[in-house]
Write an enzyme that holds these catalytic residues in place. Structure first.
Site, PDB file in Angstrom:
ATOM      1  N   ASN A 151       8.713   6.198 -11.747  1.00  0.00           N
ATOM      2  CA  ASN A 151       9.494   7.263 -11.086  1.00  0.00           C
ATOM      3  C   ASN A 151      10.755   7.662 -11.858  1.00  0.00           C
ATOM      4  OD1 ASN A 151      10.583   4.760 -10.415  1.00  0.00           O
ATOM      5  ND2 ASN A 151      11.245   5.419  -8.395  1.00  0.00           N
ATOM      6  N   GLU A 247      13.608  -5.552  -8.604  1.00  0.00           N
ATOM      7  CA  GLU A 247      14.000  -4.365  -7.824  1.00  0.00           C
ATOM      8  C   GLU A 247      12.713  -3.762  -7.292  1.00  0.00           C
ATOM      9  OE1 GLU A 247      16.932  -3.617  -7.040  1.00  0.00           O
ATOM     10  OE2 GLU A 247      18.179  -4.621  -8.516  1.00  0.00           O
ATOM     11  N   CYS A 281      13.092   4.891  -4.984  1.00  0.00           N
ATOM     12  CA  CYS A 281      13.000   3.612  -4.284  1.00  0.00           C
ATOM     13  C   CYS A 281      13.968   3.580  -3.107  1.00  0.00           C
ATOM     14  CB  CYS A 281      13.278   2.468  -5.249  1.00  0.00           C
ATOM     15  SG  CYS A 281      14.807   2.661  -6.146  1.00  0.00           S
ATOM     16  N   GLU A 455      21.471  -4.962  -9.935  1.00  0.00           N
ATOM     17  CA  GLU A 455      21.699  -4.347 -11.246  1.00  0.00           C
ATOM     18  C   GLU A 455      23.052  -3.638 -11.181  1.00  0.00           C
ATOM     19  OE1 GLU A 455      17.960  -3.549 -13.613  1.00  0.00           O
ATOM     20  OE2 GLU A 455      17.466  -2.589 -11.713  1.00  0.00           O
TER      21      GLU A 455
HETATM   22  P1  NAD Z   1       3.970  -1.018 -10.063  1.00  0.00           P
HETATM   23  O1  NAD Z   1       4.466  -2.303  -9.502  1.00  0.00           O
HETATM   24  O2  NAD Z   1       2.553  -0.688  -9.880  1.00  0.00           O
HETATM   25  O3  NAD Z   1       4.224  -0.975 -11.642  1.00  0.00           O
HETATM   26  C1  NAD Z   1       5.492  -1.205 -12.192  1.00  0.00           C
HETATM   27  C2  NAD Z   1       5.339  -1.874 -13.542  1.00  0.00           C
HETATM   28  O4  NAD Z   1       4.808  -3.182 -13.356  1.00  0.00           O
HETATM   29  C3  NAD Z   1       4.389  -1.166 -14.490  1.00  0.00           C
HETATM   30  O5  NAD Z   1       4.928  -1.248 -15.788  1.00  0.00           O
HETATM   31  C4  NAD Z   1       3.118  -1.979 -14.355  1.00  0.00           C
HETATM   32  O6  NAD Z   1       2.272  -1.890 -15.490  1.00  0.00           O
HETATM   33  C5  NAD Z   1       3.664  -3.370 -14.186  1.00  0.00           C
HETATM   34  N1  NAD Z   1       2.802  -4.305 -13.466  1.00  0.00           N
HETATM   35  C6  NAD Z   1       1.917  -4.040 -12.483  1.00  0.00           C
HETATM   36  N2  NAD Z   1       1.343  -5.183 -12.054  1.00  0.00           N
HETATM   37  C7  NAD Z   1       1.902  -6.193 -12.773  1.00  0.00           C
HETATM   38  C8  NAD Z   1       1.750  -7.609 -12.781  1.00  0.00           C
HETATM   39  N3  NAD Z   1       0.898  -8.228 -11.954  1.00  0.00           N
HETATM   40  N4  NAD Z   1       2.485  -8.329 -13.639  1.00  0.00           N
HETATM   41  C9  NAD Z   1       3.368  -7.727 -14.470  1.00  0.00           C
HETATM   42  N5  NAD Z   1       3.547  -6.398 -14.517  1.00  0.00           N
HETATM   43  C10 NAD Z   1       2.830  -5.635 -13.674  1.00  0.00           C
HETATM   44  O7  NAD Z   1       4.957   0.080  -9.465  1.00  0.00           O
HETATM   45  P2  NAD Z   1       4.909   1.654  -9.685  1.00  0.00           P
HETATM   46  O8  NAD Z   1       3.790   2.174  -8.843  1.00  0.00           O
HETATM   47  O9  NAD Z   1       4.972   1.970 -11.127  1.00  0.00           O
HETATM   48  O10 NAD Z   1       6.324   2.111  -9.074  1.00  0.00           O
HETATM   49  C11 NAD Z   1       6.525   2.434  -7.750  1.00  0.00           C
HETATM   50  C12 NAD Z   1       7.213   1.308  -7.017  1.00  0.00           C
HETATM   51  O11 NAD Z   1       8.424   0.954  -7.689  1.00  0.00           O
HETATM   52  C13 NAD Z   1       7.635   1.694  -5.632  1.00  0.00           C
HETATM   53  O12 NAD Z   1       7.344   0.640  -4.737  1.00  0.00           O
HETATM   54  C14 NAD Z   1       9.135   1.870  -5.749  1.00  0.00           C
HETATM   55  O13 NAD Z   1       9.845   1.716  -4.565  1.00  0.00           O
HETATM   56  C15 NAD Z   1       9.474   0.834  -6.734  1.00  0.00           C
HETATM   57  N6  NAD Z   1      10.779   1.114  -7.371  1.00  0.00           N
HETATM   58  C16 NAD Z   1      11.839   0.315  -7.047  1.00  0.00           C
HETATM   59  C17 NAD Z   1      13.105   0.582  -7.576  1.00  0.00           C
HETATM   60  C18 NAD Z   1      14.290  -0.283  -7.250  1.00  0.00           C
HETATM   61  O14 NAD Z   1      15.274  -0.224  -7.961  1.00  0.00           O
HETATM   62  N7  NAD Z   1      14.253  -1.085  -6.207  1.00  0.00           N
HETATM   63  C19 NAD Z   1      13.266   1.661  -8.449  1.00  0.00           C
HETATM   64  C20 NAD Z   1      12.158   2.443  -8.763  1.00  0.00           C
HETATM   65  C21 NAD Z   1      10.917   2.152  -8.215  1.00  0.00           C
END
Ligand code: NAD
Length: 474
Positions: A151, A247, A281, A455
């Site tokens: 995002n 996060e 998020c 962070e």
């Molecule tokens: P995701 O968890 O599917 O992927 C995020 C990253 O993690 C990617 O690089 C992915 O390849 C990697 N990944 C996935 N599974 C993994 C595993 N088992 N081990 C290690 N790495 C792995 O998330 P997304 O769909 O890309 O992003 C959306 C989510 O991110 C939403 O839930 C959103 O709320 C959250 N988000 C949180 C914040 C925050 O600061 N709290 C900020 C932005 C997004």
């Protein structure tokens, strides 16, 4: 491990060199559904090389005086700033957001990086007398892996790279497979100013992320993404006792009190829920309004939503791009369809382009309550549910009744009263008359299952250090 892509395609960066791969990762432009570039996909062999290079770079990097590291990190920020137009365009192509917002995202990330370049890391003297001198030192954790979501690919990686480097650690960045391009390019640009091995970027899928979390040469994971992946990372990190900053998601509630003025706050409520196509998020994901004023809020929010132009982020005058990927679009549609099947009232549905692209119109919904996926889960798309309440205590209880607790807000004309209600909300950030509000001088993180650690600020910097104590008997 050979380069297969054209020279203009951003490559992996390992040990100061750009590197290709026999495997590739197709990257889709969400506004067209075309694969606009195929970037190299890192294998576990690339990962091993990157970890070895980071390990080799670590002693010299941590040995530099803090001020020198900060000077180099400032130069890195300057290189990114000089190339902001190119990076913003790549970000729009891969993520979908309007190009002006893409540039804003990068500028915001740079402001965080630069804030870490002003911070002090100690040591702290605990005792210094004729008997003993005791110092607490914040020492680097070692090799850091930054794993990011789709995002805000630039901002999230900059948030992690800055404190990791300033604290004295080499970093390996693994962006989302949906949005690796601008992060790879930023990694290439970084080599103009950073020593080899200090910042490396590997593109790859979730399997690469899993390999990162299991790797014995990595000491800390700084992760932004879903709760599902966060839990998997925590479990996989246990074996090597990696340090973690997580996060994760949010399901932020906003409670509007009965004295608020719909016309005055509608634009901010709208932006709180729907900016970045609702893919924030800490975006407002459940809006609670007094039942007696629900019609006024429906009207005021619809008036704002009607002005929003949805389209290709490279076109002028566009406010909102497509949903970032097809899986997410299907999820948003599914949550909305379930809500409609349960009797939800869609009181506003905007325009969205026809044809290819992951388009979803701005959609405002009422007549919903808890128990529906659209309310209980993180929708992460341009659909905002508006719920009603009769009594503030009830609204607070419902706002807090979530396993997620990233942000929350209260909206009121009487700011003092708003702050009193805000005191009762459980979240990492609680806002009054704004949602979200993030800035480099304020820590950001989640309570409950929204994450671990924060962070930004010195607290965020210290998360990239361990404590080591030195005691000298005099
Ligand atoms: P995701 O968890 O599917 O992927 C995020 C990253 O993690 C990617 O690089 C992915 O390849 C990697 N990944 C996935 N599974 C993994 C595993 N088992 N081990 C290690 N790495 C792995 O998330 P997304 O769909 O890309 O992003 C959306 C989510 O991110 C939403 O839930 C959103 O709320 C959250 N988000 C949180 C914040 C925050 O600061 N709290 C900020 C932005 C997004």
């Amino acid at each position: 491990m050979t380069t297969t892509a054209s020279p203009t395609t951003p490559q992996l960066t390992i040990d100061g060199q750009t590197t290709g791969s026999t495997a590739t990762l197709p990257v889709v432009n969400p506004a067209t559904e075309d694969v606009f570039v195929e970037v190299p996909a890192a294998t576990t062999e690339h990962l091993d090389r990157a970890v070895a290079a980071a390990g080799a770079a670590a002693p010299a990097w941590r040995a530099l005086p803090l001020a020198r590291r900060q000077e180099i990190v400032r130069s890195y920020a300057a290189v990114i700033r000089e190339n902001i137009d190119e990076l913003a365009r790549l970000l729009t192509l891969e993520q979908g957001k309007p190009v002006g917002r893409a540039a804003g995202e990068i500028r915001s990330g740079l402001a965080y990086i630069e804030s870490f370049c002003e911070m002090d890391l100690g040591p702290e003297v605990i005792r210094d007398d004729e008997k003993e001198r005791i110092e607490l030192r914040h020492v680097p954790v070692g090799v850091v892996a930054a794993i990011t979501a789709w995002n805000y690919p630039q901002m999230l990686s900059l948030w992690k790279i800055g404190p990791a480097l300033v604290a004295g650690n080499p970093v390996i960045v693994k962006p989302s497979p949906y949005t690796p391009v601008s992060t790879l390019r930023a990694g290439e640009l970084a080599q103009e100013v950073l020593p080899p091995g200090v910042l490396q970027v590997l593109a790859g899928g979730d399997d690469l992320g899993e390999a990162v979390t299991r790797h014995p040469g990595i000491n800390k994971i700084s992760f932004t993404g879903s709760l599902r992946a966060g839990k998997a990372i925590m479990a996989a990190s246990a074996d090597t006792l990696k340090r973690l900053t997580l996060e994760l998601g949010g399901n932020d509630a906003g409670i509007v009190l009965d004295d608020a003025d719909p016309a005055a706050i509608a634009a901010d409520l709208y932006a709180g829920g729907l900016s970045n196509c609702g893919q924030v998020c800490a975006g407002l994901k459940r809006l609670y309004v007094p039942r007696s004023r629900a019609d006024e809020y429906a009207e005021a929010l619809s008036a704002v939503a009607a002005t929003v132009v949805v389209g290709n982020g490279l076109d002028e005058g566009v406010d909102m791009g497509p949903v970032q990927n097809g899986v997410q679009l299907a999820r948003v549609r599914g949550l909305l369809a379930d809500a409609e099947a349960a009797g939800a009232d869609v009181f506003f549905r905007g325009e969205a382009p026809d044809g290819p692209g992951y388009w979803h119109p701005v959609t405002l919904v009422r007549g919903v309550t808890e128990g529906l996926g659209l309310v209980d889960e993180e929708q992460f798309g341009p659909v905002l549910p508006m719920l009603t309440y009769d009594d503030v205590d009830d609204a607070v209880a419902r706002a807090n009744a979530s396993s997620m607790a990233l942000g929350a807000s209260v909206w009121a004309s009487d700011v003092e009263r708003g702050a009193q209600v805000a005191d009762r909300l459980e979240a990492g950030s609680v806002w009054v008359n704004q949602h979200p509000a993030l800035s480099p001088e304020v820590p950001f993180g989640g309570l409950k299952q929204s994450g671990i650690g924060v962070e930004a600020t010195r607290l965020g910097l210290l998360a990239y250090t361990d404590v080591s104590v030195q005691r000298v008997k005099c």
